[in-house]
Write an enzyme that holds these catalytic residues in place. Structure first.
Site, short mmCIF file in Angstrom:
data_model
loop_
_atom_site.label_atom_id
_atom_site.label_comp_id
_atom_site.label_asym_id
_atom_site.label_seq_id
_atom_site.Cartn_x
_atom_site.Cartn_y
_atom_site.Cartn_z
CE LYS A 195 16.31 11.03 16.20
NZ LYS A 195 15.96 11.65 14.90
NE ARG A 217 21.80 12.11 11.57
CZ ARG A 217 21.28 11.20 10.77
NH1 ARG A 217 20.86 10.05 11.26
NH2 ARG A 217 21.16 11.43 9.48
CE LYS A 248 13.96 7.39 16.39
NZ LYS A 248 13.86 8.14 15.12
#
Length: 325
Positions: A195, A217, A248
């Protein structure tokens, strides 16, 4: 082979011929439909940044799930937006949390539909990060127990599969261990294994009310420049017990999907994320492209790259096209 001995147009001359030699097949079996649950009754609130996507109260989410199942879509993935947030995201693993209620009702009314749950803390924490914050730092190890408790609460509510999306190190092993300990050893884990820290999540953060209140993040989601790291992350999750591996986003990372599919002998999922969806919707609204054709081309490219299943907000629209043959 060179022209005129080889003429590629020979097998493109009609729709029948094109169908016969088509290499990549997209069907409703490949689709997973994301749904957003909120409290209340008879709520179907449009999400501005995701045209055609809604916040649903549980009663309307059941209806949407039934429509998806009737359209031939085998699975939904449920995200929850709680009424209250706190530093430890306690509503994520509350017995009567919004996801737990939604899962229970969907499985009661549409038992054959596969219900997957997103396992994360970001929607439930008042700081918006995917793990516990200690002195301004996202603490990996103290987050693992809460993530595992969240997954367990979803499974107890009836979830068929859990999908940890937080990107904390070691969370797949922690979840697998707790589920096995509690007797849920047959419940699969779909890991958001690769991700990336992507700019394509913007509309989702509006939908899930999950934007971080400070920082970003990048300390836990992956650097978009890296692909060898993706293989390491995927391999670690496989060794920890993941049953399905996810990449993702999808479209900016088709190369990652392809390499993961070539190296990992597990089913591969890809998330056609909110920004990918909203770009096509916006361009179609402006008349700059044919939205339906662009949707099908994008989803086919994800399949061609190697994804066995695609999480996409286009699921219902794509199903309508596919069901027409």
């Amino acid at each position: 082979m060179l022209f005129p001995d080889y003429r590629g147009r020979r097998v493109r001359a009609s729709e029948g011929l094109r169908r016969m030699v088509r290499e990549t097949r997209l069907t409703t079996d490949n689709l997973i439909y994301p749904l957003f649950a909120v409290s209340g009754k008879n709520v179907a609130e449009p999400i501005d940044a995701l045209p055609g996507v809604y916040h649903y109260s549980v009663d309307n989410m059941v209806k949407a799930s039934k429509e998806a199942f009737d359209a031939g879509i085998p699975a939904v993935i449920v995200f929850g937006i709680p009424d209250k947030k706190d530093p430890l995201g306690t509503q994520a693993y509350a017995k009567n949390g919004i996801v737990q209620k939604a899962v229970s009702e969907i499985k009661n009314k549409v038992p054959e539909l596969v219900v997957i749950t997103d396992v994360c803390l970001c929607q439930y924490t008042d700081h918006g990060h995917c793990g516990v914050v200690e002195k301004g730092v996202i603490d990996n190890d103290s987050s693992l127990d809460l993530l595992a408790r969240t997954a367990l609460s979803h499974v107890k509510a009836g979830a068929d599969m859990v999908a940890p999306s937080d990107m904390m190190d070691g969370r797949v092993a922690e979840i697998r261990g707790l589920l096995d300990e509690e007797g849920f050893y047959e419940t699969p884990i779909m890991s958001y294994a690769a991700k990336y820290c992507s700019s394509f999540y913007g509309p989702f953060r509006e939908a899930a009310h999950s934007a971080p209140k400070f920082g970003d993040r990048r300390t836990y989601q992956m650097d978009p420049a890296n692909i060898r790291e993706a293989i390491r992350e995927v391999t670690m999750d496989v060794e920890e017990g993941a049953d399905i591996i996810m990449v993702k986003p999808a479209l900016p990372y088709l190369d990652v999907i392809s390499q993961v599919a070539n190296e990992i002998d597990l089913p591969i999922a890809a998330y056609n994320v909110s920004g990918e969806y909203s770009m096509i919707k916006a361009a179609a609204k402006m008349g700059w492209l044919d939205g339906t054709k662009a949707m099908m081309e994008a989803l086919t490219s994800i399949r061609r790259a190697g994804a066995d299943m695609i999480l996409t907000y286009f699921a219902m629209e794509a199903a309508e096209v596919l069901n027409k043959g």
